[in-house]
Design a protein around this motif. Structure first.
Motif, mmCIF file in Angstrom:
data_model
loop_
_atom_site.group_PDB
_atom_site.id
_atom_site.type_symbol
_atom_site.label_atom_id
_atom_site.label_comp_id
_atom_site.label_asym_id
_atom_site.label_seq_id
_atom_site.Cartn_x
_atom_site.Cartn_y
_atom_site.Cartn_z
ATOM 1 N N ARG A 144 0.855 -1.185 0.000
ATOM 2 C CA ARG A 144 0.000 0.000 0.000
ATOM 3 C C ARG A 144 0.896 1.241 0.000
ATOM 4 N NH1 ARG A 144 -4.776 -0.876 4.301
ATOM 5 N NH2 ARG A 144 -5.605 0.901 3.103
ATOM 6 N N VAL A 145 1.460 1.507 -1.171
ATOM 7 C CA VAL A 145 2.363 2.651 -1.337
ATOM 8 C C VAL A 145 2.012 3.369 -2.631
ATOM 9 C CG1 VAL A 145 4.268 1.641 -0.037
ATOM 10 C CG2 VAL A 145 4.086 1.189 -2.480
ATOM 11 N N ARG A 146 2.626 4.522 -2.817
ATOM 12 C CA ARG A 146 2.429 5.295 -4.039
ATOM 13 C C ARG A 146 2.755 4.456 -5.278
ATOM 14 N NH1 ARG A 146 6.300 8.343 -4.525
ATOM 15 N NH2 ARG A 146 7.510 7.749 -2.689
ATOM 16 N N PRO A 147 2.040 4.648 -6.376
ATOM 17 C CA PRO A 147 2.272 3.841 -7.581
ATOM 18 C C PRO A 147 3.714 3.893 -8.081
ATOM 19 C CG PRO A 147 0.196 5.012 -7.776
ATOM 20 C CD PRO A 147 0.848 5.515 -6.529
ATOM 21 N N GLU A 148 4.348 5.080 -8.049
ATOM 22 C CA GLU A 148 5.722 5.152 -8.547
ATOM 23 C C GLU A 148 6.662 4.312 -7.694
ATOM 24 O OE1 GLU A 148 9.485 8.127 -9.395
ATOM 25 O OE2 GLU A 148 7.912 8.762 -8.026
ATOM 26 N N LEU A 149 6.539 4.440 -6.375
ATOM 27 C CA LEU A 149 7.406 3.656 -5.496
ATOM 28 C C LEU A 149 7.134 2.161 -5.665
ATOM 29 C CD1 LEU A 149 9.549 3.501 -3.300
ATOM 30 C CD2 LEU A 149 7.732 3.830 -1.585
ATOM 31 N N LYS A 150 5.865 1.803 -5.810
ATOM 32 C CA LYS A 150 5.531 0.396 -6.003
ATOM 33 C C LYS A 150 6.164 -0.155 -7.270
ATOM 34 C CE LYS A 150 1.364 -0.958 -5.096
ATOM 35 N NZ LYS A 150 -0.103 -1.258 -5.123
ATOM 36 N N SER A 151 6.111 0.601 -8.361
ATOM 37 C CA SER A 151 6.691 0.125 -9.621
ATOM 38 C C SER A 151 8.206 0.034 -9.518
ATOM 39 C CB SER A 151 6.280 1.040 -10.775
ATOM 40 O OG SER A 151 6.877 2.315 -10.670
ATOM 41 N N ARG A 152 8.809 0.940 -8.759
ATOM 42 C CA ARG A 152 10.258 0.905 -8.581
ATOM 43 C C ARG A 152 10.686 -0.310 -7.749
ATOM 44 N NH1 ARG A 152 13.684 4.015 -11.738
ATOM 45 N NH2 ARG A 152 12.599 5.920 -12.365
ATOM 46 N N ILE A 153 9.978 -0.555 -6.667
ATOM 47 C CA ILE A 153 10.281 -1.726 -5.840
ATOM 48 C C ILE A 153 10.106 -3.002 -6.655
ATOM 49 C CG2 ILE A 153 9.526 -3.073 -3.835
ATOM 50 C CD1 ILE A 153 8.832 -0.403 -2.468
ATOM 51 N N LYS A 154 9.062 -3.048 -7.451
ATOM 52 C CA LYS A 154 8.808 -4.220 -8.282
ATOM 53 C C LYS A 154 9.934 -4.408 -9.303
ATOM 54 C CE LYS A 154 5.295 -6.157 -11.421
ATOM 55 N NZ LYS A 154 5.289 -7.488 -10.797
ATOM 56 N N ALA A 155 10.394 -3.314 -9.901
ATOM 57 C CA ALA A 155 11.439 -3.406 -10.930
ATOM 58 C C ALA A 155 12.739 -3.951 -10.369
ATOM 59 C CB ALA A 155 11.668 -2.034 -11.553
ATOM 60 N N ILE A 156 13.190 -3.405 -9.231
ATOM 61 C CA ILE A 156 14.471 -3.868 -8.686
ATOM 62 C C ILE A 156 14.327 -5.265 -8.091
ATOM 63 C CG2 ILE A 156 14.282 -2.900 -6.357
ATOM 64 C CD1 ILE A 156 17.413 -2.891 -8.661
ATOM 65 N N SER A 157 13.161 -5.576 -7.550
ATOM 66 C CA SER A 157 12.932 -6.923 -7.019
ATOM 67 C C SER A 157 13.020 -7.966 -8.130
ATOM 68 C CB SER A 157 11.559 -7.012 -6.332
ATOM 69 O OG SER A 157 11.469 -6.122 -5.246
ATOM 70 N N GLU A 158 12.371 -7.676 -9.254
ATOM 71 C CA GLU A 158 12.405 -8.606 -10.383
ATOM 72 C C GLU A 158 13.816 -8.743 -10.931
ATOM 73 O OE1 GLU A 158 9.592 -7.282 -13.275
ATOM 74 O OE2 GLU A 158 7.845 -7.932 -12.103
ATOM 75 N N THR A 159 14.545 -7.643 -10.978
ATOM 76 C CA THR A 159 15.913 -7.686 -11.497
ATOM 77 C C THR A 159 16.806 -8.535 -10.606
ATOM 78 O OG1 THR A 159 15.614 -5.454 -12.399
ATOM 79 C CG2 THR A 159 17.874 -6.276 -12.212
ATOM 80 N N TRP A 160 16.736 -8.295 -9.299
ATOM 81 C CA TRP A 160 17.557 -9.077 -8.364
ATOM 82 C C TRP A 160 17.175 -10.554 -8.409
ATOM 83 C CZ3 TRP A 160 21.920 -9.085 -5.893
ATOM 84 C CH2 TRP A 160 22.135 -9.971 -4.827
#
Length: 261
Positions: A212-228
């Motif tokens: 439950r966070v801002r859309p931009e932060l959520k997409s950023r967390i998702k991007a680095i999580s998927e990359t790692w």
């Protein structure tokens, strides 16, 4: 986690760095200037005055460049593309006391708001980050430069905004030292939110799509999580990935010891 951040430069309540921690916030002309210190690694907490990350230095004020030098910065890696550097590389690039190199990790600023897709940003970013990781000759050159740092040298690496190319490089550095997944994701995400907001989201244990966070932060967390996660699924560890880049064991050990001591 909040106490850890307070001890090592982040104020969990405000999301800003403590004024008496490293003093980096005083360098106001340098965007997103941060330490890699204070993360729990295999050999203990990562050390201060070893690696800094930031946005571009081309508009850095003379006083802030002097501050960086007094902080211990003697080596700088500019991760931007050649066209970006041609528009300005900053005063430290011409400083005889600074070892400066440009290693284009990606040829454009992928956080340019005019280039970011309106939807599917996480997928776009993760795909771009995997393109960065596929640039193994550049990664090899960067880490060989890191390994040449002396015990008293502080190395600064940066791209345009200190978010994407810098974030992936930081991910590899922290991963090499055995920093855990959550702290690696937090380090990247501090470019997009305050410490309290980021830590609450990442340490919740929820997948990004349920945070439950801002859309931009959520997409950023998702991007680095998927990359790692893709890196670990493919190589097992950051160390093994860096080995696949042709980086010798003694070089990887030198980088690790510089950050961990």
């Amino acid at each position: 986690m909040f106490e850890f951040l307070k001890r090592h430069g982040k104020n969990a309540e405000s999301g800003t760095q403590d004024s008496d921690a490293f003093g980096l916030e005083d360098a106001t002309s340098i965007f997103n200037l941060r330490e890699l210190a204070g993360y729990p690694a295999e050999g203990g907490l990562t050390l201060p005055h070893r690696f800094l990350r930031s946005g571009a230095l081309d508009t850095a004020a003379a006083a802030d460049c002097d501050f960086l030098k007094s902080y211990g910065v003697t080596r700088v890696v500019d991760l931007r593309g050649e066209a970006e550097v041609a528009r300005g590389d900053g005063p430290l690039a011409e400083d005889p006391d600074i070892s400066w190199i440009n290693v284009p990790l990606f040829d454009y600023n992928m956080s340019d708001p005019y280039l970011m897709p309106r939807t599917g940003a996480a997928g776009y970013l993760a795909e771009s980050y995997c393109t960065i990781l596929a640039n193994k000759p550049a990664v090899k050159e960067i880490f060989e430069f890191f390994a040449e740092a002396g015990a008293d040298d502080c190395v600064l690496f940066h791209c345009a905004a200190g978010m994407d190319r810098t974030g992936v490089t930081s991910m590899l550095l922290l991963g090499l030292c055995g920093v855990d997944r959550d702290h690696i994701i937090c380090d990247y995400s501090y470019s997009f939110g305050g410490a309290r907001e980021v830590d609450k989201a990442v340490m919740s244990g929820k997948p990004p799509e349920k945070m439950r966070v801002r859309p931009e932060l959520k997409s950023r967390i998702k991007a680095i999580s998927e990359t790692w996660d893709l890196l670990i699924a493919g190589y097992g560890s950051a160390d093994t990935y860096l080995d696949s880049c042709g980086i010798m064991p003694e070089t990887r050990r030198a980088v690790r010891e510089h950050l961990e001591g």
